[in-house]
Scaffold this active site. Structure first.
Site, short mmCIF file in Angstrom:
data_model
loop_
_atom_site.label_atom_id
_atom_site.label_comp_id
_atom_site.label_asym_id
_atom_site.label_seq_id
_atom_site.Cartn_x
_atom_site.Cartn_y
_atom_site.Cartn_z
N TYR A 168 -1.70 13.94 -40.75
CA TYR A 168 -1.15 14.19 -39.41
C TYR A 168 -0.96 15.67 -39.10
O TYR A 168 -0.65 16.03 -37.97
CB TYR A 168 0.19 13.46 -39.26
CG TYR A 168 0.05 11.97 -39.40
CD1 TYR A 168 -0.47 11.21 -38.37
CD2 TYR A 168 0.40 11.34 -40.59
CE1 TYR A 168 -0.62 9.84 -38.50
CE2 TYR A 168 0.24 9.96 -40.73
CZ TYR A 168 -0.27 9.22 -39.69
OH TYR A 168 -0.42 7.88 -39.82
N HIS B 286 0.80 15.19 -31.92
CA HIS B 286 2.11 14.56 -32.13
C HIS B 286 3.00 15.39 -33.07
O HIS B 286 4.20 15.14 -33.12
CB HIS B 286 1.89 13.17 -32.73
CG HIS B 286 2.73 12.09 -32.13
ND1 HIS B 286 3.39 12.19 -30.92
CD2 HIS B 286 3.02 10.85 -32.59
CE1 HIS B 286 4.03 11.06 -30.67
NE2 HIS B 286 3.83 10.23 -31.67
N TYR C 264 8.35 8.92 -40.33
CA TYR C 264 7.36 8.68 -39.30
C TYR C 264 8.07 8.71 -37.94
O TYR C 264 9.26 8.45 -37.83
CB TYR C 264 6.55 7.39 -39.50
CG TYR C 264 5.59 7.52 -40.66
CD1 TYR C 264 4.35 8.14 -40.50
CD2 TYR C 264 5.95 7.10 -41.93
CE1 TYR C 264 3.49 8.31 -41.56
CE2 TYR C 264 5.10 7.26 -43.00
CZ TYR C 264 3.86 7.87 -42.82
OH TYR C 264 3.03 8.04 -43.87
N ASN D 241 8.32 7.01 -35.11
CA ASN D 241 9.06 5.95 -34.43
C ASN D 241 10.41 5.62 -35.06
O ASN D 241 11.19 4.88 -34.47
CB ASN D 241 8.21 4.68 -34.36
CG ASN D 241 6.95 4.89 -33.54
OD1 ASN D 241 6.72 5.96 -32.99
ND2 ASN D 241 6.13 3.87 -33.46
#
Length: 191
Positions: free
Chosen positions: A14, A19, A65, A67
């Site tokens: 990532y 993001h 993460y 969420n």
């Protein structure tokens, strides 16, 4: 003391994605202020303490993460015995052009699931936030694919500008307050 949380997803897969601009801002603040991050398993976060803009601060990159970011933020605030009013959250925003930054004192999550997790966990939307523009997704893309994509070369300057301005906005909040930061940063940026 202020808690400054940058949102993103952990792991090399990532790194450099749209993001993860919140993580990138924390990395820049660490570099600029000489703060070292360390994994704290009990918080489920990378954490570093030091001075930012002359103020005592705790920098945080949740490792839960995106969420589930609220889990780490709740644990950090509880440990330091601080209310949500001492929190600043830095994260990506698809409604802003690449490189633009906006500062807000409160409000909804605007579809950003990490911020939604924090608001839900803390039971308040009165949280200072610094949003970094990552650009609007192309019509043919799924939102999840877009936010997990990397910036193409032609957007690198805007990406660097956004991360830099977000760090400057955090410093302004710490030195002069949220209202001053809103006045200084809530305008269209010039690349």
């Amino acid at each position: 003391m202020r808690i400054i949380v940058g949102l993103g997803n952990p792991g090399p897969a990532y790194k450099g994605t749209r993001h993860n601009v919140g993580f990138e801002c924390i990395d820049k603040l660490c570099y600029d202020c000489g703060i070292k991050m360390k994994l704290h398993r009990r918080f489920r976060a990378e954490v570093g303490e030091g001075a930012v803009a002359g103020a005592r601060a705790v920098l945080v990159q949740p490792q839960t993460y995106m969420n589930a970011s609220g889990e780490a933020v709740q644990k950090i605030l509880r440990f330091y015995k601080l209310p949500p009013s001492e929190l600043i959250v830095v994260y990506d925003d698809v409604s802003l052009p690449v490189g633009d930054v906006r500062v807000r004192e409160r409000g909804g999550a605007g579809g950003q699931k990490g911020m939604a997790s924090i608001i839900e966990g803390l039971k308040t939307d009165e949280i200072v936030r610094v949003r970094i523009g990552i650009g609007t997704k192309p019509e043919s893309w799924e939102l999840s694919d877009y936010v997990l994509s990397r910036f193409p070369r032609q957007e690198w300057a805007g990406f660097i500008q956004g991360v830099t301005l977000a760090g400057d906005a955090v410093a302004c909040v710490l030195k002069e307050g949220t209202a001053a930061a809103m006045n200084a940063f809530n305008k269209k940026a010039t690349p």
